[in-house]
Every structure is written in C-alpha cells, then in structure tokens.
Enzyme design. Structure first.
Site, PDB file in Angstrom:
ATOM      1  N   TRP A 106       0.823  -1.217   0.000  1.00 12.14           N
ATOM      2  CA  TRP A 106       0.000   0.000   0.000  1.00 12.14           C
ATOM      3  C   TRP A 106       0.846   1.251   0.000  1.00 12.14           C
ATOM      4  CZ3 TRP A 106      -4.214  -1.154  -2.048  1.00 12.14           C
ATOM      5  CH2 TRP A 106      -4.823  -2.380  -1.792  1.00 12.14           C
ATOM      6  N   ASP A 174      -2.206   6.784   6.219  1.00 13.94           N
ATOM      7  CA  ASP A 174      -3.203   5.891   5.640  1.00 13.94           C
ATOM      8  C   ASP A 174      -3.586   4.912   6.754  1.00 13.94           C
ATOM      9  OD1 ASP A 174      -4.686   3.925   4.434  1.00 13.94           O
ATOM     10  OD2 ASP A 174      -3.178   3.373   2.938  1.00 13.94           O
ATOM     11  N   LYS A 198     -13.189  -1.625   6.340  1.00 10.98           N
ATOM     12  CA  LYS A 198     -12.633  -2.591   7.299  1.00 10.98           C
ATOM     13  C   LYS A 198     -13.200  -2.351   8.691  1.00 10.98           C
ATOM     14  CE  LYS A 198      -8.822  -2.221   4.235  1.00 10.98           C
ATOM     15  NZ  LYS A 198      -8.954  -3.422   3.428  1.00 10.98           N
TER      16      LYS A 198
HETATM   17  N1  PMP Z   1      -4.475   1.225   2.076  1.00 11.02           N
HETATM   18  C1  PMP Z   1      -4.575   0.143   2.856  1.00 11.02           C
HETATM   19  C2  PMP Z   1      -3.734   0.057   4.088  1.00 11.02           C
HETATM   20  C3  PMP Z   1      -5.466  -0.869   2.516  1.00 11.02           C
HETATM   21  O1  PMP Z   1      -5.576  -1.957   3.285  1.00 11.02           O
HETATM   22  C4  PMP Z   1      -6.261  -0.743   1.353  1.00 11.02           C
HETATM   23  C5  PMP Z   1      -7.291  -1.786   0.953  1.00 11.02           C
HETATM   24  N2  PMP Z   1      -7.066  -3.062   1.317  1.00 11.02           N
HETATM   25  C6  PMP Z   1      -6.086   0.391   0.556  1.00 11.02           C
HETATM   26  C7  PMP Z   1      -5.203   1.356   0.956  1.00 11.02           C
HETATM   27  C8  PMP Z   1      -6.869   0.573  -0.709  1.00 11.02           C
HETATM   28  O2  PMP Z   1      -8.163   0.876  -0.389  1.00 11.02           O
HETATM   29  P1  PMP Z   1      -9.299   1.089  -1.496  1.00 11.02           P
HETATM   30  O3  PMP Z   1      -9.512  -0.238  -2.139  1.00 11.02           O
HETATM   31  O4  PMP Z   1     -10.455   1.553  -0.672  1.00 11.02           O
HETATM   32  O5  PMP Z   1      -8.827   2.093  -2.464  1.00 11.02           O
END
Ligand code: PMP
Length: 359
Positions: A106, A174, A198
């Site tokens: 991420w 994030d 989540k």
């Molecule tokens: N950052 C983290 C830490 C995540 O766990 C996730 C999704 N698993 C995301 C970003 C991406 O999120 P989204 O699919 O809502 O764009």
C-alpha cells in the site's frame, strides 16, 4: 456462527465483518429511517433527515476519536487509493519533496502516485526482509512537505506501534486497516485517511480527518472535487455523498461508544491478536510472517511448514464456516483479519483448528 447459525465467521481483509447490531439497524433504516417513512437509500441528501444523519455521524466520529475543532471530519466518495493521488496533488509540487515510509504494497502504491507530482524521499523501507518488519529508524529529507506512513499494512500484517518519531513536517497517515482499533494519535498529524470497508462501514466511502490549517495550505489549482478544502467548506456535500455509507459509519461509531470506546477496542483487539500470536509462537508447524515488534493486531499473517498443510487448513476452515483466510498472493499462507467487530470466540475457533492440525 452468528445469529440463527447462518452467518459465517468472516476473516476477510475487507470489505469485512461489521457488528451484528449495526447490520440490524441498517436493515431497519433501509425500510424506514428514524420513523420518517422513507428509507436511508431513498432520502434526499439535502433533506433534514439526512442532515441529522450527517450531524450525528460527525459528532460520533469526533467523540470516538476525541477530535477537536482544529480538525475537519470529511467524507469522500472514494477509496483510500484515491487519496494516494489526491494527497500529492493537494500538497506536493514539481520542485518539492514528500517523505514516505515504505512498509509494503500500500505504501508502494502511495509512493508511485506521489512520484507523478513531485520528488519522493523514502525515509525507511521494510523491503529487504519482505516487509516483515516496520522500520523504526527514519532518515528524513531536509524539508519535506509532509511525511506519509501506512499505520497498518493489511497485506503483510505489520503495524506501527506508534507514529513515526521526529518528523520535520506534518504526518499523513493511511489508516485504512486500523482506524478506530485503538486511540487515535492526532498529535503531529496533518491528515489521516481511511477507506471505510474494514473498521468503519461499507466500501465506496472514505473518512478524512485533517487539520484545517493543513487543508488551507493545499494547492488551489485543482478541480473542486479534488481539493480537500471543498469538502471542508461544503461539509462533504459539494455533490451527492454516499449517504448510506455515512449512515453506517455513524452506527459503527455508536457501537464503538456503546462498547467502551477506543480504549476498550484496543484492549479487546490486543487480547484477540494475542490468542493467535501465542498459538503461532508455540507451534512447530505454523509460523507468523511479521517479526514480533511489528505484528499487526488487525491482520495476522502466517504460513504452514508445507503448502499442502496450508491448503488443508484452509479447506477445513471453509467447511467449518471460517471464511476469508487465504493470504494475499504476495505473502501466501493464511491471513486472519480480526477487526473491531470480529468476535473473540471466532479467534478461539481458529486457534483450536490450528492446534488440531498440529496434533
Ligand atoms: N491502504 C490500505 C492500508 C489498505 O488496506 C487498502 C485496501 N485493502 C487500501 C489502501 C486501498 O483501499 P481502497 O480499495 O479503498 O482504495
């Protein structure tokens, strides 16, 4: 299993398990919001009924997170990935540098987006040991615009025990996979963002908690929906927000408050994760991915001694109603996501199966 034995134990990394009380209230509100005779999906976002939902959701978020008025609370119809791009667009420029902590997939995606806009300095990286450890030693650039980190790495199962220390600029976090799982560390932060799916509610909406002065320092030459200031100025209603998402987030926050707030969440989450990590530490066939000091309390990643053993455990779990345990392809093995709403008994069920396999 949950109510009437129909619901599985959902270990999914997200969208993920929500509290049953919240699902029941959402079910009622679909039909009739607060006795208005119209469902939450059908109410105008400009009407007084949704206005009350927005008010109480914001109030509950502020109460849960002890968030003062120097911070704005915003809802965007976007996932966390959207913010990977919006953050550099708002706060970076061609000649400026942003510092990024690199702790997994991420943060890697966030870095790629920032590189489109300006210079990126990586202050620490866990890449050398396949992101099993969250590095604590950060080497900042001389004058970064901001310092970005991912508080919980959902895929590798690592978590910052506390925010990066000594940052010379506002922190941006994030917090998609651990927001409201423990007290919110607002000090030093310019902006915290989280996709909701989540710990907060449904997908298709994200929560942003940002200092008003930090928002004001952002670039002004973007389209209105790309500027955080628009959401602040128009209370997230420049266009039609995800009204149902706002409703569910409000109910989840009410559930958190009814269940003792973030201190109680943190205690319960630590207890749940300890059950699993103790089982891993005592095992000869199951081995955790994250190093002990970096272990996530939200996503517990582990491998078996053989792939065959992993497949057998996964199959057995599925047949017993324990769902969503297959690890992400970059780590393999299993991943137990045990967010706020995941029941402690469910963790015990998994531990019992792991023990049984080992015997
Ligand atoms: N950052 C983290 C830490 C995540 O766990 C996730 C999704 N698993 C995301 C970003 C991406 O999120 P989204 O699919 O809502 O764009």
């Amino acid at each position: 299993l949950g109510r009437a034995g129909l619901r599985k134990l959902n270990f999914s990394s997200g969208p993920a398990v929500l509290p049953e009380e919240v699902l029941r209230r959402a079910q009622e509100a679909l039909w009739d919001l607060d006795g208005s005779g119209i469902g939450i999906l059908e109410h105008s976002h400009r009407g007084k009924e949704f206005g009350r939902v927005l008010d109480r959701t914001e109030a509950a978020i502020r109460e849960v997170g002890s968030i003062g008025d120097e911070f704005a609370v915003l809802f965007e119809t976007a996932g966390a990935t959207h913010h990977f791009a919006l953050i550099p667009q708002n706060f970076l420029s061609r000649d400026a540098t942003a510092d990024y902590c690199h702790t997994g997939i991420w943060s890697g995606k966030a870095i790629d987006e920032a590189k489109r806009v300006g210079n990126v300095h990586v202050v620490c990286s866990g890449e050398a040991n396949n992101f099993a450890t969250t590095p604590t030693l950060c080497t900042y650039s001389p004058s970064p615009r901001y310092v970005h980190y991912t508080s919980n790495e959902t895929i590798y199962g690592t978590q910052w025990a506390s925010p990066p220390q000594g940052a010379p600029a506002p922190l941006i976090c994030d917090a998609s996979s651990d927001i409201f799982s423990r007290p919110l560390p607002l000090a030093g932060h310019g902006l915290i963002y989280a996709g909701a799916q989540k710990n907060l509610g449904p997908s298709g909406i994200s929560l942003v908690i940002a200092r008003r002065d930090f928002i004001a320092s952002g670039n002004t030459d973007l389209s209105p929906l790309a500027q955080y200031r628009t959401y602040e100025a128009e209370r997230s209603m420049h266009n039609t927000p995800n009204t149902f998402g706002v409703f569910v987030i409000g109910e989840v926050c009410r559930w958190i408050l009814d269940n003792g707030g973030l201190a109680a969440m943190a205690e319960r989450n630590a207890r749940k994760a300890k059950l699993l990590y103790d089982a891993l530490d005592a095992s000869k066939v199951w081995r955790g991915h994250a190093t002990p000091e970096s272990r996530s309390l939200m996503n517990v990643t582990f491998r078996g001694t053989t792939k065959d053993l992993e497949e057998q455990l996964l199959a057995r779990c599925e047949s017993e109603g324990l769902s969503g345990l297959r690890g992400h392809r970059s780590v393999g093995g299993l991943r137990a996501s045990i967010y706020n709403a995941f029941p402690e008994d469910g963790v015990r069920r998994l531990v019992t199966l792991m023990h049984e396999f080992e015997r």
